[in-house]
Design an enzyme around this catalytic site. Structure first.
Site, PDB file in Angstrom:
ATOM      1  N   LYS A 198       0.867  -1.181   0.000  1.00 47.07           N
ATOM      2  CA  LYS A 198       0.000   0.000   0.000  1.00 47.07           C
ATOM      3  C   LYS A 198       0.903   1.231   0.000  1.00 47.07           C
ATOM      4  O   LYS A 198       1.619   1.479   0.965  1.00 47.07           O
ATOM      5  CB  LYS A 198      -0.911  -0.002   1.227  1.00 47.07           C
ATOM      6  CG  LYS A 198      -1.879   1.179   1.282  1.00 47.07           C
ATOM      7  CD  LYS A 198      -2.753   1.062   2.524  1.00 47.07           C
ATOM      8  CE  LYS A 198      -3.751   2.215   2.625  1.00 47.07           C
ATOM      9  NZ  LYS A 198      -4.594   2.094   3.840  1.00 47.07           N
ATOM     10  N   LYS A 250      -2.078  -1.464  -3.759  1.00 45.50           N
ATOM     11  CA  LYS A 250      -2.941  -0.284  -3.724  1.00 45.50           C
ATOM     12  C   LYS A 250      -2.069   0.964  -3.778  1.00 45.50           C
ATOM     13  O   LYS A 250      -1.112   1.060  -2.999  1.00 45.50           O
ATOM     14  CB  LYS A 250      -3.754  -0.299  -2.423  1.00 45.50           C
ATOM     15  CG  LYS A 250      -4.730   0.861  -2.257  1.00 45.50           C
ATOM     16  CD  LYS A 250      -5.489   0.736  -0.932  1.00 45.50           C
ATOM     17  CE  LYS A 250      -6.474   1.890  -0.778  1.00 45.50           C
ATOM     18  NZ  LYS A 250      -7.222   1.816   0.489  1.00 45.50           N
TER      19      LYS A 250
END
Length: 328
Positions: A198, A250
């Site tokens: 992320k 992400k």
């Protein structure tokens, strides 16, 4: 006759039917996950200004929206809760009667096992400082103290009925600590979706509007540096070793190389999250007439699938379910 091409790849592009027949990459509705927001204290859904078409739900409107999502054939939903009150420890995320845990129970009672009900396992929506963990005396995120809060959140979400927990905080050791807490509590079938890579991305801006984030500063000491791939692969390896059932990259579009590298590396399913900024950019450009919105939705999702993601979190999930049926 000399001078003519010996090979004519264009033969396989002549008609829509031919292109569908030989398409190498297809997005299936069941691979799509719809992120959804539920806010405590609302009496009607409230649109997120920076994400046209996305709303903060009431508990009642969430139930109706989830039922619609199930009918569309998508694979799952990811729930985010927005409490009326926040505190330094994010206690609202652990409270069984808090907005996220009650929403999980609402959704599971509405759709049962027809959708995979996922929940965001992170403190940022619940803390008054907006960070993904608790802070130490110097104001820094305390990794190990945060893990204990995640363990409590995990038990609460599993007891509410969540099928899969989205461990999104990027704390070292979070997957192992959550897995242990779930297993000790008897929730051995509750899966973990690890946000393994992320990135500290500018693409998250509209999401922070959606959850009314209280964050001041940034999350660069725990979210991944956009310059690094090798470090992300290390994060992925650690999460898999700790028991992650699915690993997530992400954002998606700016990190398709990371998605591809992760897909080549692991034997667990790979997810990618087409985040709020990606959504908002397309919606804004389409509103200005600069691109074909529906074609762009399908094209972006296809690129994420082509890179190797088997699950795609996208705010277009329900609409895209029909678009990909038509496209392929």
């Amino acid at each position: 006759m000399t001078g003519f091409p010996n090979h004519r790849p264009r033969r396989l592009r002549t008609t829509p039917a031919m292109r569908r027949l030989v398409a190498e990459t297809r997005v299936h509705p069941a691979s799509l996950v719809l992120p959804m927001f539920v806010r405590e204290g609302l009496d009607a859904p409230r649109e997120v200004a920076s994400m046209p078409g996305v709303v903060q739900h009431t508990r009642d409107s969430l139930r109706k929206a989830v039922a619609s999502a199930a009918r569309s054939g998508i694979g799952g939903v990811m729930l985010f809760g927005i409490p009326a009150q926040r505190d330094a420890s994010g206690s609202g995320g652990i409270d069984p009667d808090g907005i996220l845990n009650t929403a999980i129970a609402d959704v599971v009672s509405e759709v049962g096992d027809s959708l995979v009900v996922m929940s965001d396992l992170c403190l940022d929506e619940f803390t008054d400082h907006g960070h993904c963990g608790v802070l130490d005396a110097a104001g820094r995120v305390d990794n190990d103290a945060t893990l204990e809060r995640y363990a409590e959140m995990a038990r609460a979400q599993a007891e509410a009925g969540a099928h899969m927990l989205g461990a999104s905080g990027m704390m070292d050791g979070q997957v192992g600590r959550v897995r242990a807490a779930l297993d000790v509590a008897g929730h051995t079938d509750t899966a973990i979706l690890a946000y393994a890579a992320k990135y500290a991305s500018a693409c998250f801006g509209p999401f922070r509007d959606a959850v009314e984030s209280a964050l001041e500063g940034d999350r660069r000491t725990y979210q991944q540096d956009p310059a690094n791939l090798r470090e992300s692969l290390r994060e992925v390896d650690l999460d898999v070793a700790e028991g992650a059932d699915v690993v997530m990259v992400k954002p998606a579009l700016p990190y398709l190389d990371v998605v591809a590298a992760v897909a080549d590396r692991v034997t667990v399913p790979v997810a990618a999250y087409q985040v709020s900024g990606e959504y908002a950019m397309v919606e804004a450009a389409a509103a200005n007439g600069w691109l074909d919105r529906e074609r762009m939705i399908v094209e972006t999702l296809t690129s994420i699938r082509r890179a190797g993601a088997e699950l795609i979190c996208t705010y277009w999930a329900e609409e895209a379910a029909q678009l990909v049926r038509d496209a392929y």
